[in-house]
Design an enzyme around this catalytic site. Structure first.
Site, short mmCIF file in Angstrom:
data_model
loop_
_atom_site.label_atom_id
_atom_site.label_comp_id
_atom_site.label_asym_id
_atom_site.label_seq_id
_atom_site.Cartn_x
_atom_site.Cartn_y
_atom_site.Cartn_z
N PRO A 200 -6.83 -0.67 5.40
CA PRO A 200 -6.94 0.36 4.12
C PRO A 200 -5.82 0.44 3.23
O PRO A 200 -4.69 0.46 3.92
CB PRO A 200 -7.48 1.21 5.00
CG PRO A 200 -6.93 1.48 6.29
CD PRO A 200 -6.69 0.07 6.86
N ASP A 201 -6.14 0.73 2.17
CA ASP A 201 -5.08 1.27 1.13
C ASP A 201 -4.85 2.65 1.23
O ASP A 201 -5.48 3.37 2.35
CB ASP A 201 -5.32 0.54 -0.12
CG ASP A 201 -6.47 1.26 -1.05
OD1 ASP A 201 -7.09 2.06 -0.04
OD2 ASP A 201 -6.27 1.23 -2.20
N PHE A 202 -4.06 3.22 0.42
CA PHE A 202 -3.71 4.62 0.35
C PHE A 202 -4.26 5.38 -0.75
O PHE A 202 -5.01 6.51 -0.63
CB PHE A 202 -2.27 4.77 0.24
CG PHE A 202 -1.57 4.50 1.72
CD1 PHE A 202 -1.14 5.59 2.44
CD2 PHE A 202 -1.49 3.03 1.73
CE1 PHE A 202 -0.58 4.95 3.93
CE2 PHE A 202 -0.60 2.72 2.98
CZ PHE A 202 -0.12 3.74 3.92
N ARG A 203 -4.55 4.66 -2.05
CA ARG A 203 -4.86 5.36 -3.02
C ARG A 203 -6.30 5.29 -3.77
O ARG A 203 -6.76 6.00 -4.66
CB ARG A 203 -3.88 5.48 -4.27
CG ARG A 203 -2.54 6.21 -3.89
CD ARG A 203 -1.44 6.10 -4.84
NE ARG A 203 -0.47 6.86 -4.52
CZ ARG A 203 0.56 6.35 -3.87
NH1 ARG A 203 0.45 5.41 -3.18
NH2 ARG A 203 1.59 7.33 -3.60
N ASN A 274 4.11 -3.37 1.67
CA ASN A 274 3.35 -3.26 2.85
C ASN A 274 4.16 -3.24 4.14
O ASN A 274 5.33 -3.85 4.06
CB ASN A 274 2.38 -4.52 2.74
CG ASN A 274 1.35 -4.38 1.72
OD1 ASN A 274 1.14 -3.50 0.90
ND2 ASN A 274 1.08 -5.78 1.13
N ASP A 276 2.62 -4.32 7.16
CA ASP A 276 1.81 -5.02 8.00
C ASP A 276 2.24 -6.49 8.46
O ASP A 276 1.85 -7.10 9.60
CB ASP A 276 0.40 -5.32 7.54
CG ASP A 276 0.44 -5.86 6.05
OD1 ASP A 276 1.36 -6.66 5.87
OD2 ASP A 276 -0.35 -5.54 5.31
N HIS A 293 9.38 -0.86 2.23
CA HIS A 293 9.01 0.46 2.75
C HIS A 293 9.04 0.32 4.31
O HIS A 293 8.15 1.14 5.09
CB HIS A 293 7.70 0.76 2.06
CG HIS A 293 7.69 1.17 0.89
ND1 HIS A 293 6.40 1.32 0.01
CD2 HIS A 293 8.97 1.19 0.04
CE1 HIS A 293 6.94 1.75 -0.99
NE2 HIS A 293 8.08 1.75 -1.16
#
Length: 436
Positions: A200-203, A274, A276, A293
């Site tokens: 899933p993304d964040f925004r 990302n 991941d 990040h």
């Protein structure tokens, strides 16, 4: 002492500071960043920006968090958003330097609408600017799996051409790649690249992680990735981490397309928001990937900094156990939280990389988190930029200084596959995706 009115300084600034070599100024986005609160105490009254890691902290007249930041990191130089003075902690003095003047003039114009006294009102920067407060979490996704069509446009604002969608952006870039015009290509990628893999993304509204945090009673959604909040209450992060830890996922078409660029000797670097590690899973060598990040592939104790087994951490997350070090400190994956500096590799490589690249391809990011978002403007303004996204972001296609912007909107994975087809790489992409 200088004569009153002849300078912004109450005392004579030092003019031979030797610590200005690696600083980067906020310029065109000062109007935005001057309103960001101190990353520790959230005070907004008198803040400074660290010109090494671009984080915002309050002054000594508030809670001295900029001074504490310097003591912790040894980052030497900071800029005041109040009066635009520059202080060097190593020199223990305000400083002036020829390397600073052109940027300070530009920032002064942005803040006050006027050039600095005794300077020309015409600014011609010799290099691109970056910005601001380091903060991190994975970027938002700008990919949609429901879109079945793409919308491609080119921007040629400097030439007076219109910005209407003409459908040939991918075709133009593909042809120029085939003509060997580009061989030092940088990719900027965000969470949209991995959504198709099941992460899933964040925004994104409704489906993004930030829209599903109400049960944690957080002071604000981003607190789950705030280092100070984590220190006092790591539970919400580790509960949320079940959705973040990659489990039985595979790279997407976009990841494998980038791998093809690497195989063909065209990839200079990937800058990813990302965490991941799917770029490496797709086979891209680690030295070509900058994880701006951080990563979920390693972990350390936040107290003693001892490395912690990532496999053990993942197992404990599954068991709803907050990982603890043998020193009793809380363990954190090596993900960059708000309030933490980005990896030094991000700053060490980005300046030279973008100065020397010949094409920037941006995929699946809202470019909402700084300083990563500023990278899009780091390449020389004549450098072509291709945006493959759900929506237009940042200044791409809107900035008169960049006259070779190409925008391809729609389903991200479909458009990456379409680019592979136009490059004549579709069969190779298909083989990579099928593990052949």
């Amino acid at each position: 002492m200088q004569i009153a009115g002849s300078s912004y300084f109450a005392v004579e600034p030092k003019r031979n500071c030797t610590h200005t070599g690696k600083i980067v100024f906020p310029t065109d986005q000062v109007a935005y960043f001057k309103h960001i609160p101190c990353s520790v105490c959230n005070d907004r009254t008198e803040n400074w920006i660290c010109l090494s890691c671009r984080q915002i902290f309050c002054s000594r007249y508030v809670n001295s968090h900029m001074s504490e930041h310097n003591q912790t990191t040894q980052h030497p130089i900071a800029l005041s958003f109040t009066d635009l003075s520059v202080w060097c902690y190593e020199c223990d003095s305000y400083i002036k330097h020829p390397d600073l003047s052109i940027w300070l003039n530009k920032i002064h114009q942005e803040k006050f609408g006027l050039p600095t006294p005794n300077s020309s009102s015409t600014i011609t920067p010799t290099s691109s600017s970056t910005i601001t407060p380091a903060a991190a979490s994975s970027s938002s996704s700008t990919n949609s799996n429901t879109s079945n069509t793409s919308n491609i446009s080119t921007s040629s604002n400097n030439n007076g051409n219109n910005n209407n969608k003409n459908g040939n952006g991918l075709e133009i870039i593909a042809q120029r790649i085939k003509n060997l015009e580009f061989f030092k290509i940088i990719f900027l990628i965000g969470a949209g690249v991995s959504v198709a893999a099941g992460i899933p993304d964040f925004r994104s509204p409704n489906s993004g992680l930030y829209d599903n945090l109400s049960k944690y009673n957080l002071p604000d959604p981003t607190a789950v990735f705030n280092i100070n909040y984590f220190r006092s209450n790591p539970g919400p992060f580790y509960d949320l981490a079940k959705n973040l830890i990659p489990q039985n996922i595979k790279p997407t078409a976009a990841h494998y397309l980038i791998k093809l660029f690497q195989q063909k000797g065209l990839l200079k670097r990937i800058y990813t928001q990302n965490i991941d590690n799917l770029e490496n899973e797709a086979g891209v060598p680690k030295d070509l990937v900058v994880e701006a990040h951080g990563t979920l592939s390693s972990a350390h104790c936040i107290s003693c900094r001892k490395e912690y087994s990532i496999d053990k951490l993942k197992q404990q997350i599954k068991e709803n156990v907050i990982p603890k070090c043998e020193c009793s400190g809380v363990v954190k994956p090596d993900v960059v939280f708000f309030g933490e500096a980005l990896p030094s590799r991000f700053f060490d490589l980005s300046s030279d990389d973008f100065y020397d690249c010949d094409l920037v391809i941006i995929i699946g990011t809202s470019l909402a988190v700084q300083p990563f978002a500023s990278l899009v403007n780091e390449a020389p303004c004549h450098t072509p930029r291709l945006l493959i996204n759900r929506e237009q972001v940042s200044s791409i296609g809107l900035d008169d200084n960049f006259n070779q912007d190409f925008i391809c909107l729609g389903d991200l994975q479909e458009n990456c596959i379409e680019l592979a087809k136009k490059l004549g790489w579709f069969e190779e992409l298909n083989k990579l995706m099928n593990g052949e």
